[in-house]
Design a protein around this motif. Structure first.
Motif, PDB file in Angstrom:
ATOM      1  N   LYS A  23     -31.457 -38.739  26.589  1.00  0.00           N
ATOM      2  CA  LYS A  23     -31.226 -37.322  26.920  1.00  0.00           C
ATOM      3  C   LYS A  23     -30.471 -36.575  25.817  1.00  0.00           C
ATOM      4  O   LYS A  23     -29.608 -35.763  26.088  1.00  0.00           O
ATOM      5  CB  LYS A  23     -30.482 -37.173  28.247  1.00  0.00           C
ATOM      6  CG  LYS A  23     -31.119 -37.897  29.407  1.00  0.00           C
ATOM      7  CD  LYS A  23     -32.489 -37.376  29.694  1.00  0.00           C
ATOM      8  CE  LYS A  23     -33.057 -38.088  30.921  1.00  0.00           C
ATOM      9  NZ  LYS A  23     -34.462 -38.272  30.867  1.00  0.00           N
ATOM     10  N   THR A  25     -30.797 -33.877  24.025  1.00  0.00           N
ATOM     11  CA  THR A  25     -31.554 -32.625  23.892  1.00  0.00           C
ATOM     12  C   THR A  25     -31.105 -31.792  22.700  1.00  0.00           C
ATOM     13  O   THR A  25     -31.781 -30.827  22.354  1.00  0.00           O
ATOM     14  CB  THR A  25     -31.446 -31.791  25.182  1.00  0.00           C
ATOM     15  OG1 THR A  25     -30.076 -31.550  25.477  1.00  0.00           O
ATOM     16  CG2 THR A  25     -32.117 -32.498  26.340  1.00  0.00           C
ATOM     17  N   LYS A  38     -32.941 -27.635  34.185  1.00  0.00           N
ATOM     18  CA  LYS A  38     -32.602 -29.064  34.159  1.00  0.00           C
ATOM     19  C   LYS A  38     -32.835 -29.617  32.755  1.00  0.00           C
ATOM     20  O   LYS A  38     -33.967 -29.811  32.339  1.00  0.00           O
ATOM     21  CB  LYS A  38     -33.481 -29.832  35.138  1.00  0.00           C
ATOM     22  CG  LYS A  38     -33.328 -29.433  36.566  1.00  0.00           C
ATOM     23  CD  LYS A  38     -34.289 -30.234  37.425  1.00  0.00           C
ATOM     24  CE  LYS A  38     -34.251 -29.755  38.847  1.00  0.00           C
ATOM     25  NZ  LYS A  38     -35.225 -30.466  39.670  1.00  0.00           N
ATOM     26  N   LYS A  39     -31.735 -29.905  32.051  1.00  0.00           N
ATOM     27  CA  LYS A  39     -31.869 -30.429  30.694  1.00  0.00           C
ATOM     28  C   LYS A  39     -32.429 -31.842  30.702  1.00  0.00           C
ATOM     29  O   LYS A  39     -33.124 -32.239  29.774  1.00  0.00           O
ATOM     30  CB  LYS A  39     -30.527 -30.415  29.981  1.00  0.00           C
ATOM     31  CG  LYS A  39     -30.085 -29.048  29.563  1.00  0.00           C
ATOM     32  CD  LYS A  39     -28.827 -29.144  28.751  1.00  0.00           C
ATOM     33  CE  LYS A  39     -28.251 -27.775  28.539  1.00  0.00           C
ATOM     34  NZ  LYS A  39     -27.002 -27.824  27.786  1.00  0.00           N
ATOM     35  N   SER A  40     -32.131 -32.625  31.733  1.00  0.00           N
ATOM     36  CA  SER A  40     -32.647 -33.993  31.780  1.00  0.00           C
ATOM     37  C   SER A  40     -34.168 -33.992  31.927  1.00  0.00           C
ATOM     38  O   SER A  40     -34.858 -34.805  31.323  1.00  0.00           O
ATOM     39  CB  SER A  40     -32.000 -34.780  32.910  1.00  0.00           C
ATOM     40  OG  SER A  40     -32.331 -34.216  34.162  1.00  0.00           O
ATOM     41  N   GLY A  43     -35.717 -33.136  28.595  1.00  0.00           N
ATOM     42  CA  GLY A  43     -35.772 -34.309  27.719  1.00  0.00           C
ATOM     43  C   GLY A  43     -36.880 -35.261  28.101  1.00  0.00           C
ATOM     44  O   GLY A  43     -37.595 -35.788  27.246  1.00  0.00           O
ATOM     45  N   THR A  44     -37.051 -35.494  29.392  1.00  0.00           N
ATOM     46  CA  THR A  44     -38.088 -36.402  29.854  1.00  0.00           C
ATOM     47  C   THR A  44     -39.479 -35.872  29.520  1.00  0.00           C
ATOM     48  O   THR A  44     -40.336 -36.616  29.024  1.00  0.00           O
ATOM     49  CB  THR A  44     -37.969 -36.617  31.375  1.00  0.00           C
ATOM     50  OG1 THR A  44     -36.669 -37.112  31.667  1.00  0.00           O
ATOM     51  CG2 THR A  44     -39.012 -37.586  31.875  1.00  0.00           C
TER      52      THR A  44
END
Length: 94
Positions: A23, A25, A38-40, A43-44
């Motif tokens: 993660k 980013t 949602k930054k996660s 990243g995904t």
């Protein structure tokens, strides 16, 4: 065997791992962090849908020589980029 493509493919796979799994980013340039929900998930999606397939494709293409190799890589990159761009704009932006 094209060693330049192999190095680029391994670098893309490393970035994919860092962005999707760890993660990180901050490796992604050009987005406003305040507008992402949602930054996660960013990243995904970016690491798993753009960098991972592109890195695998570049590594495979480093071993195989065929006509129009560059055109195939450019089209694949643009298709993956368009998919990720549309998903991020539809689902992750406020």
């Amino acid at each position: 065997m094209d060693y330049g493509l192999l190095v680029i493919g391994i670098a893309l796979l490393l970035v994919s791992y860092l962005v999707a799994v760890k993660k990180q980013t901050w490796l992604l340039a050009g987005f406003n962090e305040k507008m992402i929900k949602k930054k996660s998930l960013l990243g995904t999606i970016t690491g798993g849908v753009f960098f991972l397939p592109l890195g695998l494709l570049v590594v495979i293409n480093s071993f195989i020589d065929y006509p129009y190799e560059v055109m195939v890589l450019i089209i694949a990159m643009l298709v993956l980029l368009t998919i990720v761009y549309v998903f991020i704009n539809r689902r992750l932006l406020h």
